[in-house]
Design an enzyme around this catalytic site. Sequence first.
Site, PDB file in Angstrom:
ATOM      1  N   ASP A  33     -12.906   5.291   1.944  1.00 35.69           N
ATOM      2  CA  ASP A  33     -11.470   5.340   2.218  1.00 35.69           C
ATOM      3  C   ASP A  33     -10.978   6.789   2.203  1.00 35.69           C
ATOM      4  O   ASP A  33     -10.863   7.404   1.144  1.00 35.69           O
ATOM      5  CB  ASP A  33     -10.751   4.501   1.146  1.00 35.69           C
ATOM      6  N   GLU A  86      -7.265   0.505  -4.374  1.00 36.22           N
ATOM      7  CA  GLU A  86      -7.240   0.384  -2.916  1.00 36.22           C
ATOM      8  C   GLU A  86      -8.547  -0.158  -2.328  1.00 36.22           C
ATOM      9  O   GLU A  86      -8.518  -1.043  -1.473  1.00 36.22           O
ATOM     10  CB  GLU A  86      -6.877   1.740  -2.286  1.00 36.22           C
ATOM     11  N   ASP A 107       0.881  -1.165   0.000  1.00 34.59           N
ATOM     12  CA  ASP A 107       0.000   0.000   0.000  1.00 34.59           C
ATOM     13  C   ASP A 107       0.921   1.217   0.000  1.00 34.59           C
ATOM     14  O   ASP A 107       1.566   1.512   1.009  1.00 34.59           O
ATOM     15  CB  ASP A 107      -0.889  -0.034   1.255  1.00 34.59           C
ATOM     16  N   LYS A 116       2.693  11.300  -3.200  1.00 26.99           N
ATOM     17  CA  LYS A 116       1.667  10.598  -3.980  1.00 26.99           C
ATOM     18  C   LYS A 116       0.776  11.589  -4.731  1.00 26.99           C
ATOM     19  O   LYS A 116       0.268  11.309  -5.801  1.00 26.99           O
ATOM     20  CB  LYS A 116       0.834   9.736  -3.038  1.00 26.99           C
TER      21      LYS A 116
END
Length: 586
Positions: A176, A154, A8, A77
Site C-alpha cells: 500500500d 488499512e 478511509d 495525516k
Amino acid sequence: MEPIVGIDLGTTNSEVAFIIDGNAQILKGLSSSIGDKSDKGILPSCVGIDDDGKIIVGTEARNQAAVHPDRTVLSVKRLMGTDQQIKMKDSAYLPQEISAFILKALKEQAQVALGKPVSKAVITVPAYFTDAQRHATRAAGEIAGLNVLRIINEPTAAALAYESESSETQRILIYDLGGGTFDVSIVKIEEGVVEVLSSTGDNLLGGDDFDQRIADRLVEHIDKESKINVSGQPVAMARLKRAAEDAKKILSSEPYAKIEEDHIGKRVWKDVHLSYELSRLEFEGMIEDELERTMDSVNKALKDAALLPSAVDKIILVGGSTRIPRISKMLEEKFGRMPHSEIDPDLCVALGAAIQAGREMGLDSTSILLDITPYTFGTSALGELDGAPCMTRFVPLIRRNTKLPTSKSEAFYTLYENQEMVEIKVCQGENPNALDNIQIGKYKFRLTPRSPEGSIILLNFDLDLNGILKIEAVEKATGRKINAVIENAFSKLTEEEMADSKKRISDMWGEEPQMEEEMEDLEEEMPPDLADALTKAESQLDSASSEDRDEMINLMEDIRDAVKAGDIEKARELLKELEEILFYLG
Ligand code: AMP
C-alpha cells in the site's frame, strides 16, 4: 438500524463507504459545498479557508492550494499524533482539528447519500501508526461528531475488500503506497478469518515525496536556465508541486510528460516560463532509492511472517501511487507473479472498512478480524546492556506482532528503602536501550512511605483492538492502585479541550444539512409541485455535468431554504432556474 460507515482517512484522499444490499459501496457526495467533484466519491484530504472566511474541504480547498498556500492545509495525516500547530489564515489548529473538518465533510457526504444521520464509523489507519497517531485519529472523529467504533489497519481493510468471502486459505501480501505513507502487510485468510501475520512500513514515504523530487528537479532546471531560485516562493513552489504531480500521473501511462508553467518567476523585468520534458525513465531514476526502501520493507514483512516469496498466494496493490508501473515490475520480479489491482486501489481500503463496519452492525457474523500490534510496547528499568549495567534497559511487555486485544503484566522492584517515587516510562520500539525507542508516556507514582527496598510494583499494559494502550500500576504490598500523572501526553486532549475543540470546529463548519425527522417535516410543508420538481432534479443529478450538478444542488438547497423560511414565491422563482437546467439536460 443506525448506519455505521467505513472511512478511509487518507493522506491525499479520503472516502466513505457503506454496505448497501450486501455490497460495500462508496458513498458519493451530492453537495458541492463539501467539495466532492469527483465521480468516484473521492474527497481530497484538503482543508482551507476561502475568500469569505468560510471553511472549505475537498476539491475546492485543493484548487486554492496553489494560490493560497497560507490558508490551505494538505497532507495533515502526516502530522497526526503531533502537537504541531497548523496555521490557516489567522488561526492555528491541531492536526486532529483539521482532520475533523475532513471527517465532517465525509459524514455529510454519507448523510446526503443515505438520507439518514450518521454518527458511527470504522476508520482505517496505516498499520504503522503509533499509539499517539491512533489516539489523534479517534479524537478527530469525536471532534467531527463521529463515534469511532473501531480503528482498523488499512492493509487489513484491503484484504477484506478482496477476500472477505473466499473459503480457501490464502496468504496475501498487501503493498500500500499512498500519498504520504507506505505499508506492507501479510495476512492469512482462512475460512473467512483474517489474521495479520506481519505488518511493517514507513509512515513518511509516499507519492508526495515523488512530487517533491520532481519539483526539486524543476527548481534546479529553472535556476540553470533563467538564473532565478524560486525555492523560497511559496506560490511558485505550490504550482511546481501541482505540476509535478500531474506529470507523475501522466508517466504512469505514457513515457513522457511535458511540464509547462508560464510566469513562474521574474528575472529583473522579464517573465520566466518553465518548459520541461520529463521521461518515465528519468522519473523512475529519481525515485529508485525510495522504491528500493519499500522492497526492503517487503523483505522484512516476509521475514517476520516466516514466509518465502513463493508461499505468498496473492499480492494486492493499494493506494494511488501503486499505479507507477515500476512498482508492479519490481514485485513481479520478486514474486514471479503479477500483483492484483482489480479493485480500484484508491477505493479498496474504504470498501474494506465498510465491510468491517457492516460486521459491527451485525450484517455478517461469519468472519472475525484478528489484528496485531506492529510495535513492541515496554518500559525502561535498571538492567544490563552488553554486559554493563544500564539505567535505561528497555523491558518489553507487549511484543511486536502480538494479536490484539492483549494484556501483559510485569513486576518491577523499588531500588532502595523509603523510595518515595517511581517513574514509569512507556516506550514503543525494538531497541534494547529504551532511550533509542519512542517514549509515548511518562508516569510518576508516589509510593507508600517507609516501603522496604525491593517493594513490588506491578505494571499492566492493556492494548485494545484499536491499538490504544492503557497503563495501570499497582503497589503489590498494599493493593493500592497508584495514580498516574501524565507528564507528556503528547497530542491527547483533555475532555475539556476536546469539548472546546468540538465546539470551535462545529461553529466554523456551520449547520449540517438536516436529516431524517427534520427532512420529513420539511417535505410536509413543501408544496407538491415543488416536491415533484426536486425529486426529478435529484434523479437527474448523475447525468449532469459537474458544473450543472453543482448549480442544481445549490438551487435545490436554496429552494428548500426558501420553503423553510415560508417564502414560497421565492422558491417558485428559483424553481424556474432549476427547470431551465433540467430542460437542457433533456
Ligand atoms: P492515496 O493516498 O492512496 O489516495 O494516494 C494518493 C497518491 O497517489 C498521490 O500521491 C497521487 O499523486 C498518487 N497517484 C494517483 N494516481 C496516480 C498515478 N496514475 N500514477 C502515479 N501516482 C498516482
